[in-house]
Scaffold this motif. Structure first.
Motif, PDB file in Angstrom:
ATOM      1  N   LEU A  72      -7.700 -23.245  32.963  1.00 17.14           N
ATOM      2  CA  LEU A  72      -8.814 -23.810  32.000  1.00 17.14           C
ATOM      3  C   LEU A  72      -9.818 -24.179  32.537  1.00 17.14           C
ATOM      4  CD1 LEU A  72      -6.973 -25.468  28.957  1.00 17.14           C
ATOM      5  CD2 LEU A  72      -7.658 -22.977  28.924  1.00 17.14           C
ATOM      6  N   ALA A  73      -9.584 -24.792  33.625  1.00 15.84           N
ATOM      7  CA  ALA A  73     -10.552 -25.449  34.905  1.00 15.84           C
ATOM      8  C   ALA A  73     -11.455 -24.178  35.800  1.00 15.84           C
ATOM      9  CB  ALA A  73      -9.794 -26.458  35.520  1.00 15.84           C
ATOM     10  N   ILE A  74     -10.578 -22.993  35.956  1.00 16.21           N
ATOM     11  CA  ILE A  74     -11.134 -22.461  36.130  1.00 16.21           C
ATOM     12  C   ILE A  74     -11.850 -21.689  35.222  1.00 16.21           C
ATOM     13  CG2 ILE A  74     -10.954 -19.336  37.175  1.00 16.21           C
ATOM     14  CD1 ILE A  74      -7.827 -20.272  38.067  1.00 16.21           C
ATOM     15  N   GLY A  75     -11.554 -21.026  33.927  1.00 18.39           N
ATOM     16  CA  GLY A  75     -13.388 -20.696  33.491  1.00 18.39           C
ATOM     17  C   GLY A  75     -14.288 -21.799  32.586  1.00 18.39           C
ATOM     18  N   THR A  76     -14.175 -23.532  33.497  1.00 26.44           N
ATOM     19  CA  THR A  76     -15.363 -24.558  32.770  1.00 26.44           C
ATOM     20  C   THR A  76     -16.133 -24.521  34.382  1.00 26.44           C
ATOM     21  OG1 THR A  76     -13.953 -26.112  33.141  1.00 26.44           O
ATOM     22  CG2 THR A  76     -14.114 -25.784  31.418  1.00 26.44           C
ATOM     23  N   GLN A  77     -15.312 -24.138  35.687  1.00 25.74           N
ATOM     24  CA  GLN A  77     -15.765 -23.656  36.619  1.00 25.74           C
ATOM     25  C   GLN A  77     -16.884 -23.011  37.490  1.00 25.74           C
ATOM     26  OE1 GLN A  77     -16.179 -26.741  39.432  1.00 25.74           O
ATOM     27  NE2 GLN A  77     -17.999 -25.358  39.807  1.00 25.74           N
ATOM     28  N   ALA A  78     -15.977 -22.051  36.789  1.00 25.78           N
ATOM     29  CA  ALA A  78     -17.051 -20.345  36.516  1.00 25.78           C
ATOM     30  C   ALA A  78     -18.356 -20.475  35.894  1.00 25.78           C
ATOM     31  CB  ALA A  78     -16.024 -19.430  36.141  1.00 25.78           C
ATOM     32  N   TRP A  79     -18.268 -20.601  35.315  1.00 26.03           N
ATOM     33  CA  TRP A  79     -19.505 -21.916  33.337  1.00 26.03           C
ATOM     34  C   TRP A  79     -20.519 -22.675  33.965  1.00 26.03           C
ATOM     35  CZ3 TRP A  79     -19.931 -25.594  29.257  1.00 26.03           C
ATOM     36  CH2 TRP A  79     -21.385 -25.152  28.646  1.00 26.03           C
ATOM     37  N   ALA A  80     -19.863 -23.341  34.987  1.00 23.05           N
ATOM     38  CA  ALA A  80     -20.804 -24.241  35.736  1.00 23.05           C
ATOM     39  C   ALA A  80     -21.640 -23.454  37.294  1.00 23.05           C
ATOM     40  CB  ALA A  80     -19.860 -25.561  36.169  1.00 23.05           C
ATOM     41  N   ASP A  81     -20.532 -22.751  37.493  1.00 20.69           N
ATOM     42  CA  ASP A  81     -21.539 -22.097  38.822  1.00 20.69           C
ATOM     43  C   ASP A  81     -22.394 -21.175  38.470  1.00 20.69           C
ATOM     44  OD1 ASP A  81     -19.215 -23.877  40.613  1.00 20.69           O
ATOM     45  OD2 ASP A  81     -18.202 -22.090  40.757  1.00 20.69           O
ATOM     46  N   GLU A  82     -21.870 -20.104  37.515  1.00 19.55           N
ATOM     47  CA  GLU A  82     -23.057 -19.258  36.859  1.00 19.55           C
ATOM     48  C   GLU A  82     -24.121 -20.191  36.401  1.00 19.55           C
ATOM     49  OE1 GLU A  82     -23.374 -16.072  37.475  1.00 19.55           O
ATOM     50  OE2 GLU A  82     -21.242 -15.941  38.529  1.00 19.55           O
ATOM     51  N   LEU A  83     -24.084 -21.226  35.741  1.00 21.98           N
ATOM     52  CA  LEU A  83     -25.411 -21.738  35.080  1.00 21.98           C
ATOM     53  C   LEU A  83     -26.027 -22.650  36.308  1.00 21.98           C
ATOM     54  CD1 LEU A  83     -27.009 -23.347  33.043  1.00 21.98           C
ATOM     55  CD2 LEU A  83     -25.614 -25.403  32.879  1.00 21.98           C
TER      56      LEU A  83
END
Length: 207
Positions: A72-83
């Motif tokens: 789950l943390a991979i997904g949230t980190q990916a969102w933060a990185d893309e933002l």
């Protein structure tokens, strides 16, 4: 005097290896949960799929309910990185939507999880009491990640109340959208529901 640990970087390497192992076990567990269901998958099943013994499993996780946290943390980190990587002139509301959709697509592709198979996994994470605490903890961590990124995009301080409110509202909208999407079998992607929920926040001064 510089210690051997400082010179070699071994603690950081050990931490990286630990994180990588936790991620591998989480991915193995996710596939088992998708195929067999959360309730019927045992810790023994997860350990076997990850190629480790039970004692080793418990060095990395407190129990089955904790095993999805790294994924789950991979997904949230990916969102933060893309933002953070979005063009600075893109309006924040659009940047939040675009970055979420891109992060979701790239993460699912990288982890070889079709979005159609993701829904029951997210449903379990958001609805089962044993997993709900893990889900909410990851969401809280995500909100903290959004604050400095939103501050930078809006040329404000990370201590600005409006920045904190915007991060909280955006994260809550995405969390709610994901939960709504997972709770039904309606056609459409999670990103589509996220777009709808974020649009409801457009009246906010920073969105």
């Amino acid at each position: 005097m510089t210690s051997d640990h400082a010179r070699t970087g071994r603690p950081a390497l050990s931490a990286a290896r630990r994180a990588a192992t936790r991620r591998e076990v989480a991915l193995a567990a996710a596939h088992l949960f998708i195929e067999n269901g959360y309730g019927t998958t045992t810790v023994e099943d997860i350990a076997a799929a990850a190629g480790m013994g039970l004692r080793t499993f418990y060095r990395y996780f407190a129990g089955k309910e904790d095993v999805l946290a790294p994924l789950l943390a991979i997904g949230t980190q990916a969102w933060a990185d893309e933002l953070a990587a979005c063009a600075p002139d893109l309006p924040l509301r659009e940047a939040l939507s675009v970055s979420y959709r891109t992060a979701t697509t790239r993460t699912l592709t990288a982890e070889a999880i079709p979005e159609s198979r993701l829904r029951p996994l997210v449903r379990a994470a958001t609805q089962l009491p044993a997993l709900r605490a893990t889900w909410l903890r990851v969401q809280q961590d995500c909100e903290a990640q959004l604050i400095p990124i939103i501050a930078a995009r809006t040329s404000r301080s990370a201590d600005d109340l409006d920045v904190a409110l915007t991060a909280a509202m955006a994260n809550a909208a995405v969390r709610l959208a994901t939960e709504l999407w997972a709770a039904t079998d309606e056609p459409g992607s999670a990103a589509d529901v996220v777009d709808t929920c974020l649009s409801r926040l457009s009246a906010h001064t920073l969105l």
